[in-house]
Design an enzyme around this catalytic site. Structure first.
Site, PDB file in Angstrom:
ATOM      1  N   GLY A   9       0.850  -1.191   0.000  1.00  0.00           N
ATOM      2  CA  GLY A   9       0.000   0.000   0.000  1.00  0.00           C
ATOM      3  C   GLY A   9       0.881   1.234   0.000  1.00  0.00           C
ATOM      4  N   CYS A  10       0.467   2.261   0.684  1.00  0.00           N
ATOM      5  CA  CYS A  10       1.242   3.496   0.755  1.00  0.00           C
ATOM      6  C   CYS A  10       2.603   3.226   1.394  1.00  0.00           C
ATOM      7  CB  CYS A  10       0.474   4.523   1.582  1.00  0.00           C
ATOM      8  SG  CYS A  10       1.396   6.054   1.830  1.00  0.00           S
ATOM      9  N   PHE A  11       3.659   3.681   0.744  1.00  0.00           N
ATOM     10  CA  PHE A  11       5.003   3.389   1.267  1.00  0.00           C
ATOM     11  C   PHE A  11       5.289   4.073   2.594  1.00  0.00           C
ATOM     12  CE2 PHE A  11       6.843   6.171  -2.460  1.00  0.00           C
ATOM     13  CZ  PHE A  11       6.303   7.331  -1.951  1.00  0.00           C
TER      14      PHE A  11
END
Length: 173
Positions: A9-11
């Protein structure tokens, strides 16, 4: 030392999770898995590059075993959700492991099998060869530590960090 390139997902989330773990030597967020050279955050977020937001995490296996690092990966996000993590939707948020060699590929496949025993729905994490890793812009590096009170960090990152802290307390800094 070993390095894994993981997309969860979002880093910002996976970077924050791994920064709490003993034995982690470095984290660099970036992009991989697509065909566009020199991608940037905005082009990747457009969904047109094919790249995934990833974290390249380097760790000392004498401090934390590789299988534990991968189990943390599968704990930190929902690997049963295709191209999304919560409100973050798009192929750049897909659950992915990028291997550098056959040994890593085998480790990743074994970790995915372990995760399939935990999750009730099918695990959709893709396992692909690592292509070029493009380092993300500086403002994305260690984002959570720099911006702990940002709305996204409080609402999205904090619960993921807390979940891993509860389940892997013996490996925390």
């Amino acid at each position: 030392m070993q390095s894994f390139v993981v997309g969860a997902g979002c880093f910002w989330c996976i970077d924050a999770v791994y920064r709490n773990i003993r034995g982690v030597q470095s984290n660099v967020v970036g992009y991989t898995g697509g065909a566009t050279d020199n991608p940037d955050y905005y082009s990747v977020c457009s969904g047109q590059t094919g790249h995934v937001e990833v974290d390249k995490v380097t760790f000392d296996e004498t401090v934390i075993p590789a299988d534990v690092m991968l189990d943390i990966f599968f704990t930190s996000h929902d690997p049963t959700s295709w191209d999304r993590q919560g409100a973050d939707v798009g192929s750049q948020y897909r659950s992915a492991l990028f291997y550098e060699n056959e040994e890593q590929k085998q480790l990743f496949e074994e970790a995915k099998k372990r995760a399939e025993q935990v999750w009730e729905r099918p695990v959709v994490t893709v396992i692909e060869p690592l292509g070029t890793f493009w380092e993300a812009e500086e403002l994305h590096q260690n984002f959570y530590q720099k911006n702990p009170y940002a709305g996204y960090c409080m609402a999205i990152v904090n619960p993921k960090v807390s979940k891993v802290r509860q389940q892997y307390a013996e490996y925390l800094l």
